[in-house]
Design an enzyme around this catalytic site. Structure first.
Site, PDB file in Angstrom:
ATOM      1  CB  SER A 243      -0.945  -0.044   1.203  1.00  0.00           C
ATOM      2  OG  SER A 243      -1.926   0.944   1.120  1.00  0.00           O
ATOM      3  CG  ASP A 471      -6.336  -2.546  -3.710  1.00  0.00           C
ATOM      4  OD1 ASP A 471      -6.944  -1.784  -2.926  1.00  0.00           O
ATOM      5  OD2 ASP A 471      -5.169  -2.927  -3.504  1.00  0.00           O
ATOM      6  CG  HIS A 499      -5.425  -2.750   0.325  1.00  0.00           C
ATOM      7  ND1 HIS A 499      -5.076  -2.007  -0.779  1.00  0.00           N
ATOM      8  CD2 HIS A 499      -4.584  -2.364   1.313  1.00  0.00           C
ATOM      9  CE1 HIS A 499      -4.080  -1.200  -0.461  1.00  0.00           C
ATOM     10  NE2 HIS A 499      -3.755  -1.408   0.792  1.00  0.00           N
TER      11      HIS A 499
END
Length: 529
Positions: A243, A471, A499
């Site tokens: 991320s 995502d 995610h």
């Protein structure tokens, strides 16, 4: 956890959210007993008297001699977190641009290789604001045993985060009110009250954090990673970033391309986007994930969303608007479900399709019984709020501080309104919560730190970028963009929901990443798993 923004304009939060919900518990529970964050100080690190023979070769090219002492410091590793891991406190300069500003600290943790060590993999869970110290035990479960056989896993609380010298802004009771409060930003009154709240928060950050506040930018944190590379005696940096951790890894590659080893950037951030563009993209990503959730919900039992998918999405939208006008009662009379809390309760469950049943149960309670308790509990998980009203870490403050240091959205009212309409076109269900993001950093007391390196990381070794098609927080298009920006990157795709991919997807992703870490084999161009 990647973020949605906190008026979703700043960048993704940490990995914690998705796995937390899958277990209906917070993902990260480890702690370092007795450790306290070291404040900013005027002194530097303790020098090591036993530098390796190749020490000068380990140093990055062009290092300012004023910072050499940090690379030469002595590091002491002690058993921690139940005795199976090792922790250390490392000195860093408050500013890599001005050595005179004193030093701060990083809290670092490592899980030693199971077999003969060939190097280290530095791991970051995301954020900004995610604690790598808390994340390490989860990382041990995500990274395959074959990789852990050869590599130490090393993680850290980035500058400003957790047990490192932290960003501090407001007391927990003030933060609690901020996470609950609704401001209807479609109105002048709502914008004024929100702006006043943000200014109070920003002023508190400067008063409590001081000089460090202007130096928690991503580029500085990436420079800290190079320091860690030398302190663990690796010639090149091997890295696994999730991320926001992909933005951190890209910043490392841009500044130190010749020190890039094997970098895996999973759930990638588009580093070329402005804050306003990021808000638009993220709003679109959450709308897609929510649509996918509603489709699955309506195909299963006990789904409270009636009619077709568009009708189900409209019911969710209407629920959040009702919460704005009249917050729903919960099992805590002092904490009704506001629209802000409803938004986070819904959005956090989209980080993993394993969490969808919990969202269904919470929505059924809200829509059928008029009870916001389920969504409140989910929102508290996202915010790391404990039942006593305290917060588990400083992730909210660090998230805001790093985001505002890196970029700012437009504060022009006409521009923000135009951006809002664009958002609502692609995200009609929850889009209002992504609008007017420019107000978040409008009164931030320190300037944006400008990027002064080549974001294409020209000359870096091959880098692997991973994108997941469903995502919500870092949409797949962001992974495509990052892979296109980094000169040496290859895109690896997982056709899945939620995610991140490595450690939670399938054997195809696992085998491709493992081969890269263990053998240096780059996945085939265009590989879709």
């Amino acid at each position: 956890m990647p973020s949605l923004s906190r008026r979703a304009s700043v960048r993704p939060r940490a990995l914690r959210a998705s796995a937390a919900l899958a277990a209906l518990a917070l993902l990260v529970t480890g702690c370092v007993a007795g450790k306290q964050a070291t404040p900013v100080s005027d002194g530097g690190p303790t020098h090591s008297s036993e530098l390796p023979a190749n020490f000068d070769a380990l140093l990055p090219d062009g290092l300012d001699p004023a910072f050499r002492e940090y690379y030469a410091q002595q590091v002491t590793w002690d058993a921690c977190i139940g005795g199976s891991l090792e922790c250390a406190t490392v000195s860093i300069p408050v500013s890599w641009r001005d050595a005179s500003l004193g030093s701060a600290s990083l809290e670092v943790v490592r899980s030693p290789a199971l077999g003969e060590r060939t190097g280290s993999i530095l791991v970051n869970p995301g954020g900004p604001g995610g604690s790598g110290v808390d994340f390490i035990e989860t990382a041990v479960g995500l990274v395959s045993r074959d990789v852990r056989q050869e590599y130490d896993l090393v993680s850290f609380d980035p500058r400003g985060v957790g047990r490192s010298t932290p960003v501090e802004c407001v007391d927990d009771d003030v933060l609690d009110r901020m996470t609950q409060a609704d401001h209807d930003l479609r109105t002048e009154e709502g914008r004024a009250s929100f702006a006043a709240e943000q200014k109070t928060f920003a002023d508190g950050c400067l008063e409590r954090t001081g000089t460090l506040l202007g130096n928690v930018d991503t580029a500085s944190a990436a420079h800290d990673m190079d320091l860690l590379r030398v302190l663990v005696r690796d010639e090149q940096l091997h890295y696994l970033g999730y991320s926001y951790g992909t933005q951190l890894g890209a910043a490392y590659a841009g500044q130190f391309p010749d020190k890039v080893g094997r970098l895996v950037l999973d759930a990638a951030v588009d580093i070329t986007q402005t804050s306003d563009e990021a808000s638009l993209g993220q709003a679109k990503g959450f709308e897609l994930a929510l649509r996918n959730y509603v489709t699955a919900c309506q195909a299963g039992p006990q789904c409270p969303l009636t009619g077709d998918v568009d009708s189900g999405l409209q019911q969710i939208h209407d629920l959040t608007e009702r919460a704005l006008a009249n917050p729903l009662p919960t099992d805590d009379d002092a904490r009704p479900l506001t629209r802000n809390l409803a938004f986070y309760g819904i959005a956090v469950a989209l980080y993993s399709d394993d969490s969808w049943p919990y969202l269904t149960a919470a929505l059924r309670l809200a829509l059928v019984d008029g009870d916001g308790t389920g969504l409140l509990q989910l929102a508290d998980m996202y915010n790391d709020r404990k039942p006593d009203g305290t917060f588990g870490a400083n992730s909210f403050s660090a998230f805001r501080a790093v985001g505002c240091a890196d970029s700012r959205g437009s504060t022009d009212l006409a521009t923000m309104e135009a951006e809002r309409l664009k958002i609502l076109e692609v995200a009609p269900t929850l889009g209002e919560s992504f609008a007017f993001g420019g107000l978040v950093c409008a009164d931030w007391p320190t300037p944006v730190v400008e990027i002064d390196y080549d974001i294409s990381a020209k000359g870096a070794a091959p880098i692997v970028v991973i994108g997941t098609t469903g995502d919500p927080a870092t949409p797949y298009e962001s992974a495509e963009a990052l892979a296109g920006t980094l000169e040496s990157a290859t895109l690896l795709t997982w056709e899945g929901e939620g995610h991140t991919a490595y450690g939670r997807s399938n054997s195809c992703i696992k085998e491709a990443v493992d081969a890269y870490f263990l053998e240096g084999t780059v996945p085939a161009e265009g590989l879709v798993c």
